[in-house]
Design an enzyme around this catalytic site. Sequence first.
Site, PDB file in Angstrom:
ATOM      1  N   GLY A 106       0.716  -1.214   0.134  1.00  0.00           N
ATOM      2  CA  GLY A 106       0.015   0.078   0.071  1.00  0.00           C
ATOM      3  C   GLY A 106       0.846   1.334   0.144  1.00  0.00           C
ATOM      4  N   THR A 107       1.994   1.357  -0.763  1.00  0.00           N
ATOM      5  CA  THR A 107       2.949   2.328  -0.603  1.00  0.00           C
ATOM      6  C   THR A 107       2.261   3.599  -1.247  1.00  0.00           C
ATOM      7  OG1 THR A 107       4.372   0.509  -0.917  1.00  0.00           O
ATOM      8  CG2 THR A 107       5.447   2.723  -0.823  1.00  0.00           C
ATOM      9  N   HIS A 148      11.766   0.415  -0.105  1.00  0.00           N
ATOM     10  CA  HIS A 148      11.283  -1.111   0.157  1.00  0.00           C
ATOM     11  C   HIS A 148      12.625  -1.402   0.878  1.00  0.00           C
ATOM     12  CE1 HIS A 148       7.857  -0.676  -2.139  1.00  0.00           C
ATOM     13  NE2 HIS A 148       8.422  -0.945  -3.058  1.00  0.00           N
ATOM     14  N   SER A 169      -0.600  -9.787  -4.910  1.00  0.00           N
ATOM     15  CA  SER A 169      -0.517  -8.470  -5.506  1.00  0.00           C
ATOM     16  C   SER A 169       1.105  -8.396  -6.511  1.00  0.00           C
ATOM     17  CB  SER A 169      -0.339  -7.424  -4.691  1.00  0.00           C
ATOM     18  OG  SER A 169      -0.210  -6.160  -5.417  1.00  0.00           O
ATOM     19  N   ARG A 186      -4.676  -2.186  -8.684  1.00  0.00           N
ATOM     20  CA  ARG A 186      -5.304  -3.606  -9.181  1.00  0.00           C
ATOM     21  C   ARG A 186      -6.922  -3.703  -8.696  1.00  0.00           C
ATOM     22  NH1 ARG A 186      -5.510  -9.185  -8.403  1.00  0.00           N
ATOM     23  NH2 ARG A 186      -4.886  -8.613  -6.049  1.00  0.00           N
ATOM     24  N   GLY A 230      -7.335  -3.452  -4.925  1.00  0.00           N
ATOM     25  CA  GLY A 230      -7.394  -2.672  -3.473  1.00  0.00           C
ATOM     26  C   GLY A 230      -8.096  -3.158  -2.639  1.00  0.00           C
TER      27      GLY A 230
END
Length: 295
Positions: free
Chosen positions: A55-56, A103, A133, A262, A264
């Site tokens: 969720g960046t 990351h 994901s 995509r 969510g």
Amino acid sequence: MSTPAEKAMKAGVNVELVMDDGIVQAAFMVDKLKDAKVLPIRDDDILLCTYPKSGTHWTWEILNMIVAGKAEYTKHWQNSAWLEYRTEEELEALASPRILHTHLRPKQLPDAIWQKKCKVVHVRRNPKDCMVSSFHQASKQVWKDNPAAKPSYSGTWDDFIDMFVDGSFPGGSYFDHTREWNNISEVHEDFEICRVHYEDMKKDCVPEIRKMADYLRRPLSEKIYQEISEACSFKKLKHANEKLKDQTYHFQWQDDSSGYFRKGITGDWKNWFTVAQSERFDKAYEERMNEKFPY
Ligand code: A3P
């Protein structure tokens, strides 16, 4: 015996991988990681730290809105402020306070972050949803400027889970990453980070936005928290990124989809994991993290 990097390429990763300081990395990242370690850090830098697919994009936009004090989208995609990917010159050009996202694990980051006591927001997500994901991104995504026209992964879902479980996943092990971030105060005493969970943001984003704003010492009105939450809903943020933003820093995909946005949702993993795969992951989690799988 093959290295974890060789194992991952054999499983279907179509990117040249190497071992770098014990971590599987894309070969093109090795110099970038060296540069990242010595990146000049400003006193007021804000770091958004995540394992990929946690969720960046979502949190980065929220942090930018908190700093701006209003629910206005940033001009650029979040990749404009990617600590380990952008050059020092590109990051120097960003206005303060910079909201840099990464990351990387704590030990891979510039020491100045800890010395200057920068603000650090860490987001976690159910790793099974991160895996689904990632699998979609890696197996569907073909970069627009990639002459090989191949996705970065063409192996099976089962082998993908194995890479995640055995730590040969490019960029490094989820378990090591999460453990290091969980234990940060043991290494950097008195260092306070703000911990946020994707699942909590999905349930009710406003309290999480308030928590981040308080941590940054930039409290806003309840009305603005509500506006930020709405502007950053999956549908609106996807639209903003695809249609409203300058596309300079967006890594375009060949199918012209926005890629990073995509579904969510939480729990999509249930559509992908068999019972056996899920149990395999839970067992690995318990062994590596010394705790029961928390999701
Ligand atoms: P899915 O692939 O499960 O849909 P990151 O930004 O770290 O790469 O994470 C991408 C994931 O966050 C994708 O998950 C994406 O759809 C989801 N996401 C992006 N914006 C979101 C939002 N506003 N609300 C909920 N999920 C969002």
